[in-house]
Design an enzyme around this catalytic site. Structure first.
Site, PDB file in Angstrom:
ATOM      1  N   LYS A   1      66.782  66.477  23.458  1.00 43.53           N
ATOM      2  CA  LYS A   1      66.476  65.792  24.449  1.00 43.53           C
ATOM      3  C   LYS A   1      66.426  64.333  24.174  1.00 43.53           C
ATOM      4  CE  LYS A   1      63.950  65.245  28.872  1.00 43.53           C
ATOM      5  NZ  LYS A   1      64.094  63.793  28.920  1.00 43.53           N
TER       6      LYS A   1
ATOM      7  N   ASP B   1      66.196  60.474  23.603  1.00 46.69           N
ATOM      8  CA  ASP B   1      65.073  59.687  24.221  1.00 46.69           C
ATOM      9  C   ASP B   1      65.836  58.194  24.296  1.00 46.69           C
ATOM     10  OD1 ASP B   1      62.741  58.929  25.362  1.00 46.69           O
ATOM     11  OD2 ASP B   1      61.580  58.884  23.619  1.00 46.69           O
TER      12      ASP B   1
ATOM     13  N   TYR C   1      76.388  64.977  26.907  1.00 47.29           N
ATOM     14  CA  TYR C   1      75.847  66.029  27.203  1.00 47.29           C
ATOM     15  C   TYR C   1      76.106  66.703  28.485  1.00 47.29           C
ATOM     16  CZ  TYR C   1      72.154  62.868  29.026  1.00 47.29           C
ATOM     17  OH  TYR C   1      71.482  61.637  29.738  1.00 47.29           O
TER      18      TYR C   1
ATOM     19  N   CYS D   1      36.003  31.758  10.733  1.00 49.60           N
ATOM     20  CA  CYS D   1      35.465  30.489  10.655  1.00 49.60           C
ATOM     21  C   CYS D   1      34.067  30.546  10.926  1.00 49.60           C
ATOM     22  CB  CYS D   1      36.328  29.325  11.722  1.00 49.60           C
ATOM     23  SG  CYS D   1      35.931  29.783  13.263  1.00 49.60           S
TER      24      CYS D   1
ATOM     25  N   CYS E   1      39.887  26.842  13.354  1.00 44.36           N
ATOM     26  CA  CYS E   1      39.943  28.040  13.079  1.00 44.36           C
ATOM     27  C   CYS E   1      41.536  28.514  12.477  1.00 44.36           C
ATOM     28  CB  CYS E   1      39.371  29.078  14.081  1.00 44.36           C
ATOM     29  SG  CYS E   1      39.729  30.760  13.736  1.00 44.36           S
TER      30      CYS E   1
END
Ligand code: IVH
Length: 683
Positions: free
Chosen positions: A115, A117, A225, A409, A430
């Site tokens: 199957k 995906d 398929y 920081c 920071c």
């Protein structure tokens, strides 16, 4: 070369390239090198360009794409695209087998298949030529994605042999192999764009791209398929699908016939572990009754065939030890906790880290230091911690307390009412936030200084050559030439070396210089003001026209602008109240970065469309995005779906039928592009 010779050569090259294409992409057995293939292809393209009268939409040269689809046409499927019933256990599967046996008195066989995906596609071939490719959509109506599908090299444009039906429909799954997926996400990260969560989403996203050239680069694949045609050569699924291989379709070699439920279960068990060795994702097994007469006897329910069912694999789950928790600081200062785990094998890869997302998740899991946790890998890249393995607790575990200070920081973290994330408020000092701001600034949709991507800004920051976005404009040749750095990827441990050669430096400096031409609305977006995304930046730019007006705007003036709410207004005020930001803006301004609308843009803008919402559909005399910008510049709002609140649907050539229908039903005014210009000028 005379015309006749050229035509003969074109035909023989097309045939040869089609053969090689099939050998490479369908059979995975190439017989010539990529280089030789490219030489032949270039020869064909050159001949076709020189002799345009021999153009053929089915030529292998058309695989490279180029055609742009403005809007995909909605098409009704000739046969509805049904889904399959799902089972998750051998018990449920045994019940399916029992139901089947009850109806079929005679002996019967199953066919078991992987199957895949991905995204379902239905393709019609007429006289051996690919005619139309339509997505599943809602099962009844789908999107016509023929142009995109033709770029997928494993999908035949012309069928092989001469025993195929005159007209037939074949269904399959478009997938993105894992390798292509990883490459694509790597590129997305470099471009500062959100990566796809899994190959299925990437395949779906790729099919919807408007530019087929981009689809061609995505390296999609397709397994077929299901054949739908009244005149197939055999009276069963298996033989016909094998026959489809001879016609050039890619059909999985792992399809097998099973004579009993036990055989089916063996097949499932085998693939449950073996699936990780495939180079694409599967999410289960499909089991089909083979014989067409028997399929007919079983029939359909409203949603799915009674002659087929899918068995879905369970996401694998393992228990492993929590070693520690890292707290990552993002570009906006958001803190994300990440669990370091004892390395464990899961769904085909070794897992060492898992995201914990935020403090609430840690609290809800009741996570404790020393715990064992269950980790699961769904369709997503990053594994999830599902729960604590309570049975492994021995009483020595201690509660995890979320950190109170920024790990980078040291600033005290804050949390806004109603938000789940903790933030480090030290926006400008920071390090990860500074680096993040610079990366955002240079990103494609912002200043587009892409020569500086891929870790280069990090290096410049670490070498103290830049500490904010304005510093970029002070960089000179000698600052950059010869720089070298190793960057190691935390997640896979790989080390990359970045070197600044002459060409790299020239590219970077050129990119920085060119960025001074970036429009005001994009500069505004590039500043990285919290909650000011692309759309809000546009609104602000068109409304205030220059940075001075925006900086002087009061709270009331800000929220008077359409789409600017209190949260955004507050964030803008706080940004400009910081002298550090004002300094940076002044520096950028001094370097020539644009902080006002261009004259033409400024005169173009008005408020005549204030309060009106628009939806556009079809092909226009100008680019659709330009039309949308025009709407926004004049105070209007673009919406993505029609509701009774929508004021106008502007239609160009070939508008989407469903949109027009909906507009009519909801009494939304339908106007042409010309009507729209009249509206702009008359109001
Ligand atoms: S047969 C009428 N075979 O799974 C039955 N479907 O959940 C037609 N899929 O919509 C489907 N691999 O997109 C079939 N080997 C396979 C498949 C497969 C994947 C997808 C397909 C379908 C969905 C059903």
């Amino acid at each position: 070369m005379d015309k006749d010779t050229a035509y003969k050569k074109i035909l023989s090259l097309r045939k040869l390239l089609e053969e090689h294409n099939h050998k490479y992409y369908v059979l995975a057995q190439p017989v010539i090198s990529d280089y030789d293939f490219d030489v032949l292809m270039n020869e064909l393209i050159a001949l076709e360009n020189a002799n345009p009268e021999y153009f053929d939409p089915y030529s292998p040269s058309q695989r490279v794409g180029g055609a742009v689809t403005k809007e995909f046409k909605t098409i009704r499927h000739k046969f509805a695209m049904l889904s399959l019933g799902n089972t998750y256990s051998t018990e449920e599967l045994a019940a399916f087998d029992q139901r089947t046996r009850k109806v079929l008195e005679n002996q019967f066989s199953y066919v078991c298949e992987l199957k895949f995906d991905g995204v379902a596609i239905s393709i019609t071939y007429v006289n051996g030529k690919l005619d139309k490719a339509v997505t599943r959509g809602d099962g009844v109506f789908g999107d016509d994605v023929t142009t995109n599908i033709k770029t997928i090299r494993s999908i035949p444009l012309n069928l092989k042999g001469n025993d195929f039906p005159d007209e037939m429909e074949i269904r399959g799954e478009i997938i993105m192999p894992r390798k292509s997926f990883e490459k694509l996400n790597h590129l997305k990260l470099i471009e500062n764009e959100a990566p796809f969560a899994n190959p299925r989403n990437a395949a779906a996203g790729s099919l919807k791209l408007q530019n087929s050239k981009l689809v061609a680069q995505r390296k999609l694949d397709c397994f077929f398929y299901y054949l739908l045609c009244p005149s197939l050569p055999y009276n069963n699924h298996y033989d016909n699908l094998r026959k489809a291989k001879d016609w050039g379709f890619k059909v999985s070699d792992f399809m097998v016939k099973c004579e009993s439920l036990n055989d089916v279960i063996d097949y499932i068990n085998y693939w449950n572990t073996e699936r990780y060795n495939l180079d694409f994702d599967i999410d289960g097994i499909v089991i089909k009754v083979n014989d067409f007469k028997q399929q007919e006897l079983l029939g359909f329910t409203a949603k799915s065939p009674r002659w087929a069912i899918s068995y879905k694999f369970k996401a694998e789950r393992v228990s492993t030890k929590l070693l520690s928790i890292d707290y990552q600081v993002g570009r906006t200062g958001a803190i994300t906790p990440v669990a370091n785990l004892e390395a464990v094998q899961l769904s085909g890869s070794v897992v060492k880290r898992a995201s914990l997302h935020n403090a609430d998740i840690i609290e809800n899991l009741d996570l404790r230091d020393g715990d064992y946790v269950f980790v699961e890998k769904g369709g997503e890249i990053i594994p999830k911690i599902i729960s604590v393995d309570i049975e492994k607790r021995n009483g020595t575990e201690t509660k995890v307390f979320f950190i109170k200070h920024c790990p980078e920081c040291g600033t005290k973290l804050v949390k806004t009412e109603g938000e789940v994330q903790f933030y480090c408020p030290n926006e400008f000092h920071c390090p990860p936030q500074i680096k993040g701001k610079i990366e955002h600034f240079i990103s494609r949709k912002a200043m587009d200084i892409t020569g500086l991507g891929e870790g280069k800004t990090e290096l410049l920051y670490n070498k103290k050559l830049i500490s904010n976005i304005a510093d970029l404009y002070d960089l000179g040749y000698h600052d950059l030439y010869g720089l070298e750095n190793e960057i190691s990827d935390k997640d896979n441990g790989k080390i990359r070396i970045i070197k600044f050669h002459e060409k790299t430096v020239k590219n970077i400096l050129e990119g920085i210089e060119n960025s001074k031409k970036t429009s005001f609305e994009r500069v505004l977006y590039a500043l990285g003001i919290r909650y000011v995304g692309e759309t809000v930046a546009k609104k602000l730019a068109f409304h205030f026209e220059n940075i001075e007006n925006l900086m002087q705007a009061s709270f009331e003036e800000l929220i008077a602008v359409e789409e600017i709410g209190e949260k955004i207004a507050q964030s803008i005020l706080s940004f400009f109240s910081d002298t550090y930001n004002v300094d940076i803006i002044n520096k950028l301004k001094a370097k020539g970065v644009k902080f006002q609308l261009d004259k033409s843009e400024a005169t173009d803008s008005s408020k005549v469309l204030n309060g009106l919402s628009f939806i556009v559909s079809g092909i226009f005399s100008i680019e659709r995005d330009d039309l949308k910008t025009l709407i926004e510049k004049n105070g209007g709002k673009n919406v993505s779906s029609i509701s009774s609140k929508t004021d106008y649907l502007i239609t160009g050539d070939n508008p989407g039928a469903s949109k027009v229908l909906k507009a009519q039903n909801l009494n939304v005014k339908i106007i042409s592009e010309d009507d729209f210009y009249k509206l702009l000028n008359n109001l």
